[in-house]
Write a protein that holds these residues in place. Structure first.
Motif, PDB file in Angstrom:
ATOM      1  N   SER A 212       0.861  -1.179   0.000  1.00 17.52           N
ATOM      2  CA  SER A 212       0.000   0.000   0.000  1.00 17.52           C
ATOM      3  C   SER A 212       0.896   1.227   0.000  1.00 17.52           C
ATOM      4  O   SER A 212       2.092   1.138   0.316  1.00 17.52           O
ATOM      5  CB  SER A 212      -0.927   0.007   1.217  1.00 17.52           C
ATOM      6  OG  SER A 212      -0.173   0.061   2.420  1.00 17.52           O
ATOM      7  N   MET A 213       0.338   2.364  -0.373  1.00 22.06           N
ATOM      8  CA  MET A 213       1.106   3.613  -0.414  1.00 22.06           C
ATOM      9  C   MET A 213       0.325   4.710   0.280  1.00 22.06           C
ATOM     10  O   MET A 213      -0.885   4.841   0.093  1.00 22.06           O
ATOM     11  CB  MET A 213       1.414   4.005  -1.860  1.00 22.06           C
ATOM     12  CG  MET A 213       2.269   2.990  -2.602  1.00 22.06           C
ATOM     13  SD  MET A 213       2.761   3.537  -4.253  1.00 22.06           S
ATOM     14  CE  MET A 213       3.842   4.908  -3.851  1.00 22.06           C
ATOM     15  N   GLU A 214       1.046   5.495   1.098  1.00 24.69           N
ATOM     16  CA  GLU A 214       0.435   6.616   1.799  1.00 24.69           C
ATOM     17  C   GLU A 214       1.463   7.714   1.967  1.00 24.69           C
ATOM     18  O   GLU A 214       2.578   7.465   2.436  1.00 24.69           O
ATOM     19  CB  GLU A 214      -0.100   6.180   3.166  1.00 24.69           C
ATOM     20  CG  GLU A 214      -0.853   7.273   3.899  1.00 24.69           C
ATOM     21  CD  GLU A 214      -1.444   6.784   5.209  1.00 24.69           C
ATOM     22  OE1 GLU A 214      -1.977   7.628   5.953  1.00 24.69           O
ATOM     23  OE2 GLU A 214      -1.363   5.576   5.482  1.00 24.69           O
ATOM     24  N   ASP A 215       1.093   8.936   1.545  1.00 22.59           N
ATOM     25  CA  ASP A 215       1.998  10.093   1.621  1.00 22.59           C
ATOM     26  C   ASP A 215       3.329   9.825   0.925  1.00 22.59           C
ATOM     27  O   ASP A 215       4.391  10.275   1.385  1.00 22.59           O
ATOM     28  CB  ASP A 215       2.248  10.490   3.081  1.00 22.59           C
ATOM     29  CG  ASP A 215       0.979  10.949   3.793  1.00 22.59           C
ATOM     30  OD1 ASP A 215       0.119  11.531   3.113  1.00 22.59           O
ATOM     31  OD2 ASP A 215       0.862  10.711   4.999  1.00 22.59           O
ATOM     32  N   GLY A 216       3.266   9.077  -0.171  1.00 22.60           N
ATOM     33  CA  GLY A 216       4.469   8.823  -0.950  1.00 22.60           C
ATOM     34  C   GLY A 216       5.353   7.714  -0.426  1.00 22.60           C
ATOM     35  O   GLY A 216       6.389   7.418  -1.020  1.00 22.60           O
ATOM     36  N   LYS A 217       4.979   7.095   0.701  1.00 22.38           N
ATOM     37  CA  LYS A 217       5.782   6.018   1.268  1.00 22.38           C
ATOM     38  C   LYS A 217       5.089   4.675   1.066  1.00 22.38           C
ATOM     39  O   LYS A 217       3.875   4.566   1.190  1.00 22.38           O
ATOM     40  CB  LYS A 217       6.047   6.251   2.757  1.00 22.38           C
ATOM     41  CG  LYS A 217       7.008   7.410   3.024  1.00 22.38           C
ATOM     42  CD  LYS A 217       7.331   7.517   4.502  1.00 22.38           C
ATOM     43  CE  LYS A 217       8.316   8.655   4.768  1.00 22.38           C
ATOM     44  NZ  LYS A 217       8.631   8.789   6.213  1.00 22.38           N
ATOM     45  N   ILE A 220       5.044  -2.558   2.566  1.00 21.58           N
ATOM     46  CA  ILE A 220       4.898  -3.921   2.055  1.00 21.58           C
ATOM     47  C   ILE A 220       4.053  -4.689   3.063  1.00 21.58           C
ATOM     48  O   ILE A 220       4.466  -4.890   4.204  1.00 21.58           O
ATOM     49  CB  ILE A 220       6.269  -4.614   1.869  1.00 21.58           C
ATOM     50  CG1 ILE A 220       7.199  -3.744   1.009  1.00 21.58           C
ATOM     51  CG2 ILE A 220       6.075  -6.002   1.253  1.00 21.58           C
ATOM     52  CD1 ILE A 220       6.690  -3.451  -0.375  1.00 21.58           C
ATOM     53  N   ARG A 221       2.881  -5.132   2.655  1.00 25.88           N
ATOM     54  CA  ARG A 221       1.972  -5.838   3.549  1.00 25.88           C
ATOM     55  C   ARG A 221       2.389  -7.291   3.753  1.00 25.88           C
ATOM     56  O   ARG A 221       2.098  -7.883   4.796  1.00 25.88           O
ATOM     57  CB  ARG A 221       0.541  -5.773   2.998  1.00 25.88           C
ATOM     58  CG  ARG A 221      -0.031  -4.362   2.916  1.00 25.88           C
ATOM     59  CD  ARG A 221      -0.061  -3.710   4.284  1.00 25.88           C
ATOM     60  NE  ARG A 221      -0.572  -2.338   4.238  1.00 25.88           N
ATOM     61  CZ  ARG A 221      -0.580  -1.515   5.286  1.00 25.88           C
ATOM     62  NH1 ARG A 221      -0.073  -1.938   6.438  1.00 25.88           N
ATOM     63  NH2 ARG A 221      -1.058  -0.293   5.171  1.00 25.88           N
ATOM     64  N   LEU A 223       5.904  -9.508   2.885  1.00 25.01           N
ATOM     65  CA  LEU A 223       7.210  -9.750   2.267  1.00 25.01           C
ATOM     66  C   LEU A 223       7.247 -11.106   1.583  1.00 25.01           C
ATOM     67  O   LEU A 223       7.895 -11.270   0.545  1.00 25.01           O
ATOM     68  CB  LEU A 223       8.307  -9.658   3.329  1.00 25.01           C
ATOM     69  CG  LEU A 223       8.640  -8.250   3.842  1.00 25.01           C
ATOM     70  CD1 LEU A 223       9.525  -8.335   5.077  1.00 25.01           C
ATOM     71  CD2 LEU A 223       9.310  -7.420   2.756  1.00 25.01           C
ATOM     72  N   ALA A 224       6.538 -12.079   2.156  1.00 25.52           N
ATOM     73  CA  ALA A 224       6.509 -13.405   1.554  1.00 25.52           C
ATOM     74  C   ALA A 224       5.859 -13.363   0.177  1.00 25.52           C
ATOM     75  O   ALA A 224       6.358 -13.961  -0.786  1.00 25.52           O
ATOM     76  CB  ALA A 224       5.759 -14.379   2.459  1.00 25.52           C
ATOM     77  N   ALA A 225       4.742 -12.632   0.067  1.00 26.79           N
ATOM     78  CA  ALA A 225       4.066 -12.511  -1.222  1.00 26.79           C
ATOM     79  C   ALA A 225       4.926 -11.728  -2.217  1.00 26.79           C
ATOM     80  O   ALA A 225       4.932 -12.035  -3.416  1.00 26.79           O
ATOM     81  CB  ALA A 225       2.713 -11.824  -1.040  1.00 26.79           C
ATOM     82  N   LEU A 226       5.662 -10.731  -1.711  1.00 28.74           N
ATOM     83  CA  LEU A 226       6.537  -9.955  -2.586  1.00 28.74           C
ATOM     84  C   LEU A 226       7.663 -10.832  -3.120  1.00 28.74           C
ATOM     85  O   LEU A 226       8.009 -10.752  -4.305  1.00 28.74           O
ATOM     86  CB  LEU A 226       7.108  -8.761  -1.814  1.00 28.74           C
ATOM     87  CG  LEU A 226       7.892  -7.746  -2.647  1.00 28.74           C
ATOM     88  CD1 LEU A 226       6.967  -7.005  -3.614  1.00 28.74           C
ATOM     89  CD2 LEU A 226       8.594  -6.742  -1.735  1.00 28.74           C
ATOM     90  N   ARG A 227       8.244 -11.667  -2.261  1.00 24.21           N
ATOM     91  CA  ARG A 227       9.298 -12.580  -2.715  1.00 24.21           C
ATOM     92  C   ARG A 227       8.754 -13.562  -3.763  1.00 24.21           C
ATOM     93  O   ARG A 227       9.434 -13.862  -4.743  1.00 24.21           O
ATOM     94  CB  ARG A 227       9.884 -13.354  -1.531  1.00 24.21           C
ATOM     95  CG  ARG A 227      10.814 -12.527  -0.645  1.00 24.21           C
ATOM     96  CD  ARG A 227      11.575 -13.420   0.321  1.00 24.21           C
ATOM     97  NE  ARG A 227      10.685 -14.034   1.299  1.00 24.21           N
ATOM     98  CZ  ARG A 227      10.367 -13.493   2.467  1.00 24.21           C
ATOM     99  NH1 ARG A 227      10.869 -12.312   2.807  1.00 24.21           N
ATOM    100  NH2 ARG A 227       9.566 -14.127   3.307  1.00 24.21           N
TER     101      ARG A 227
END
Length: 233
Positions: A212-217, A220-221, A223-227
């Motif tokens: 998700s993104m908020e205020d430009g930052k 990562i909800r 990390l396992a799914a991102l990997r």
């Protein structure tokens, strides 16, 4: 060795490039090194410049990047405190192969070219260590090229976000909250793609609950799914 020189010696000793170097090698490099401060958005050097040595970053962030005649940019690395940059030109004595620019006001230690050339002649253990490091660099470059050639852009973006999270995020279990802002343009420059392509992939990962993104930052909800996304074809 005075206090100032001792502090410079500690910085050099802790740098991975000089692991195992002789104490006299460290002392000689420290005596001739100098401290530098560069403000945000200042350039440290440009591709094609002659080498004046290498730098060890003490604080701030430095971006290493290349560009083409059309003005397109590709970020090769973000240098963090404790890391070195500019070592390739120092090692071979040729001109700079990339540009270095300050993203956040930076303090750095310049290890001078002439001093390095002199100690390399008298410290074969250091020379051997540098050969091993260069071989490791070649292996990593081959891996990066494999990613560019064969991986989907979404997978490369996921891998880049994971790498950035390791150095720029607060990790809590499977979640990582970025402490630094990375714009879509900056991410695109790291991957050599368009901002629009990055925007679409970020939107898809957001819909899938990976980030998700908020205020430009970015957060990562999972990390396992991102990997898992980074390893997809």
């Amino acid at each position: 060795m005075n206090e100032a020189t001792g502090g410079r010696a500690d910085l050099i000793r802790q740098c991975y490039l000089f692991e195992g170097a002789k104490p006299e090698t460290i002392a000689r490099l420290a005596e001739t090194s100098t401290l530098e401060t560069r403000d945000r958005r200042m350039d440290v050097f440009y591709a094609g410049d002659a080498s004046d040595g290498m730098r060890i970053l003490i604080s701030g962030t430095v971006r290493i990047w290349i560009n083409d005649v059309q003005g397109r940019e590709l970020t090769l690395a973000l240098i963090e405190p404790g890391e070195a940059f500019g070592e390739i030109a120092m090692l071979d004595g040729a001109s700079r192969t990339a540009n270095a620019s300050v993203l956040e006001t930076a303090r750095m230690l310049l290890v001078k070219q002439a001093a390095f050339d002199a100690v390399l002649e008298t410290d074969p253990r250091l020379a051997r260590h540098l050969i091993v490091l260069l071989c490791d660099r070649l292996r990593r470059n081959t891996s990066d090229l494999r990613g560019f050639a064969f991986q989907d852009m979404g997978a490369r973006l996921a891998a880049k976000l994971h790498d950035l999270a390791m150095g720029h995020a607060e990790i809590d279990g499977d979640e990582a909250r970025f402490t630094a802002k990375f714009s879509q343009t900056e991410l695109a420059n790291m991957l050599g793609v368009t901002r629009e392509a990055v925007n679409k992939r970020l939107a898809a990962m957001s819909c899938d609950g990976i980030l998700s993104m908020e205020d430009g930052k970015i957060t990562i909800r999972s990390l396992a799914a991102l990997r898992l996304r980074s390893s997809s074809d």
